[in-house]
Write a protein that holds these residues in place. Structure first.
Motif, short mmCIF file in Angstrom:
data_model
loop_
_atom_site.label_atom_id
_atom_site.label_comp_id
_atom_site.label_asym_id
_atom_site.label_seq_id
_atom_site.Cartn_x
_atom_site.Cartn_y
_atom_site.Cartn_z
N ASP A 81 0.90 -1.19 0.01
CA ASP A 81 -0.06 -0.02 0.13
C ASP A 81 0.91 1.35 0.18
O ASP A 81 0.70 2.32 -0.76
N PHE A 96 1.56 -4.84 -10.49
CA PHE A 96 0.59 -5.48 -9.53
C PHE A 96 -0.44 -5.83 -10.51
O PHE A 96 -0.89 -5.01 -11.39
N HIS A 97 -1.29 -6.88 -10.33
CA HIS A 97 -2.57 -7.26 -11.03
C HIS A 97 -3.66 -6.33 -10.96
O HIS A 97 -3.40 -5.71 -9.56
N THR A 122 -5.36 -6.83 -7.61
CA THR A 122 -4.42 -6.58 -6.60
C THR A 122 -4.56 -4.98 -6.16
O THR A 122 -4.74 -4.37 -4.91
N ILE A 137 -5.65 -2.47 -3.03
CA ILE A 137 -4.71 -1.47 -2.36
C ILE A 137 -5.60 -0.19 -2.18
O ILE A 137 -5.62 0.50 -1.39
#
Length: 170
Positions: A52, A76-77, A80, A84
């Motif tokens: 984060d 990141f996907h 995801t 976040i």
């Protein structure tokens, strides 16, 4: 004697350069580890997970960004990134806003009100960095900026390449 040693070892400058390059890479790894440990400490104090905090920093530096731009930059996907962003928004670190040019699109923006909390927690490192900078002249600082800019770009490229390979199932 020195001349004979250098004549016997014509590859010496190249070996020194390779060793220096290896030492720079090792030192960058150590810096990366120390910054990660610092980030963990900072994140714990403001109740942010390391990922984060990383994404918040990307948004603060490069934002406002769309969630897909953040996913590309971070590697990141998208799912995801959604989690976040949900956590960051809920805790008051970012806001999602409609894009002025395309009302269907969303942009993510860091909220400056909370930046002071992070600035305070990083002040020890920032003060130490200022002391280090004082030891270098303008030309040396320009060289450091050039090196770090190029190293950061190499990192972005490696992240993108690795992310794209993962998307392709490699």
């Amino acid at each position: 004697m020195e001349t004979k040693l250098n004549e016997a070892r014509p590859d010496q400058p190249e070996r020194r350069r390779r060793r220096a390059g290896a030492e720079i890479k090792r030192t960058l790894r150590e810096l990366n580890n120390q910054v990660a440990l610092l980030n963990n400490q900072v994140g714990a104090r403001v109740d942010l997970r390391p990922l984060d905090l990383d994404c918040l920093d990307v948004v603060a530096i490069h934002g406002p960004l769309s969630p897909s731009e953040l996913a590309r930059r971070s590697g990141f996907h998208p799912a995801t990134i959604t989690g976040i962003l949900d956590r960051l928004e809920k805790s008051g670190w970012i806001v999602r806003e409609r894009d002025a040019a395309d009302r269907r699109a969303v942009r993510v923006r860091a909220l400056p009100d909370r930046a002071g909390e992070l600035f305070h927690l990083y002040s020890g490192m920032n003060d130490s960095m200022d002391e280090i900078f004082a030891d270098y002249d303008d030309a040396q600082l320009a060289t450091l900026v050039d090196f770090l800019t190029r190293a950061a770009e190499a990192g972005r490229t490696a992240t993108t390449d690795l992310s794209e390979r993962a998307d392709q199932g490699a």
